[in-house]
Design a protein around this motif. Sequence first.
Motif, short mmCIF file in Angstrom:
data_model
loop_
_atom_site.label_atom_id
_atom_site.label_comp_id
_atom_site.label_asym_id
_atom_site.label_seq_id
_atom_site.Cartn_x
_atom_site.Cartn_y
_atom_site.Cartn_z
N LEU A 158 54.51 6.36 -25.80
CA LEU A 158 54.60 7.36 -25.05
C LEU A 158 53.47 8.22 -24.74
O LEU A 158 52.35 8.20 -25.47
CB LEU A 158 55.39 8.64 -25.90
CG LEU A 158 56.92 8.17 -26.16
CD1 LEU A 158 57.47 9.06 -27.13
CD2 LEU A 158 57.75 8.28 -24.80
N LYS B 288 57.76 16.61 -24.65
CA LYS B 288 57.33 15.75 -25.96
C LYS B 288 58.23 15.65 -27.18
O LYS B 288 58.56 14.89 -27.62
CB LYS B 288 56.07 16.57 -26.33
CG LYS B 288 55.35 15.58 -27.67
CD LYS B 288 54.14 16.35 -27.93
CE LYS B 288 53.43 15.63 -28.93
NZ LYS B 288 52.15 16.20 -29.36
N SER B 289 59.00 16.94 -27.46
CA SER B 289 59.89 16.76 -28.48
C SER B 289 61.03 16.07 -28.24
O SER B 289 61.41 15.03 -29.00
CB SER B 289 60.37 18.24 -28.65
OG SER B 289 61.44 18.18 -29.91
N THR C 80 60.19 12.32 -27.89
CA THR C 80 59.65 11.52 -28.98
C THR C 80 61.22 11.10 -29.85
O THR C 80 61.27 9.58 -30.42
CB THR C 80 59.09 12.38 -29.88
OG1 THR C 80 57.69 12.88 -28.98
CG2 THR C 80 58.79 11.82 -31.23
N GLN C 81 62.09 12.04 -29.95
CA GLN C 81 63.49 11.67 -30.58
C GLN C 81 64.04 10.65 -29.71
O GLN C 81 64.57 9.73 -30.39
CB GLN C 81 64.43 13.05 -30.44
CG GLN C 81 65.52 12.59 -31.33
CD GLN C 81 66.41 13.76 -31.27
OE1 GLN C 81 66.04 14.91 -31.38
NE2 GLN C 81 67.62 13.47 -31.65
N ALA D 109 62.98 8.19 -27.92
CA ALA D 109 62.28 7.04 -28.20
C ALA D 109 62.48 6.41 -29.46
O ALA D 109 62.92 5.00 -29.46
CB ALA D 109 60.82 7.11 -28.23
N ARG D 110 62.84 7.31 -30.54
CA ARG D 110 63.05 6.69 -31.80
C ARG D 110 64.55 6.22 -31.90
O ARG D 110 64.87 5.02 -32.37
CB ARG D 110 62.99 7.98 -33.00
CG ARG D 110 61.65 8.10 -33.33
CD ARG D 110 61.78 9.00 -34.57
NE ARG D 110 62.40 10.12 -34.32
CZ ARG D 110 61.85 11.51 -34.33
NH1 ARG D 110 60.33 11.53 -34.18
NH2 ARG D 110 62.40 12.39 -34.01
#
Length: 259
Positions: free
Chosen positions: A69, A48-49, A52-53, A55-56
């Motif tokens: 996501l 997840k962490s 998420t980064q 994806a940005r």
Amino acid sequence: MSPRSLLSALLGAGVLAVAVTGCAPANPAASGEGPSGTVTVFAAASLKSTFTQLARDFEAKNPGTKVSLNFAGSSDLATQISQGAPADVFASADTRNMTRLADANLLDKAPRNFATNVLEIVVPPSNPANISSFPDLGKPGVKVVVCAPQVPCGAATQVVEKAADTALTPVSEESSVTDVLGKVISQEADAGLVYVTDVKTAGSKVKGIPFPESAQAVTTYPIATVGSARNKELAEAFMDLVTGSEGRKVLNDAGFGTP
């Protein structure tokens, strides 16, 4: 201006315009040359962490794109995909669930391994049960939470139990590693088994206790494009980011190993 002079001026302006257009900075998304649209990524909860980064980062490098996501246990995600859930990319916390989809001909290409992980004992900061080793988890009265056997972290737990010759009697078995971590953070449990990366992400909310038997259960993470993906070009581009040098740095910084 004579007709001949006027024609020469217009031709010169046209050539100049073409030249200027050819030298203009490229905008792949605007020109249609690069990936565009939305890519839907189903990823293991332990990612997840980092995802998420990533994806940005991907959206910033590719204007006009969006990464959607969906995080859960790998087993649940594989089941959702096999039942027709609209995923473009699947990133699993083990090879077993990826193989399930490959055997069912639900992948576009062979998966790529991109990270590894190992288990760590996690306890509340005060460590109320005085846990210092894996065998301590098997002592009477110790409330331990683990992942269910069908989840990658649960399968790894079973391997470690054999390696340590210690049978656990968990008070609950969770469907994702983040659920195990949550019960330890809320002090509903004295201890849990999660990945090294989860302990790092939780920071001061928990205390991590490494143990040597974890080396017997190294988890490998594969990623692949789903066969029914609606945007395979964008899916491949996102996987290139994850498996490339930029993705590797993000993953390594979070505590993941290199396969």
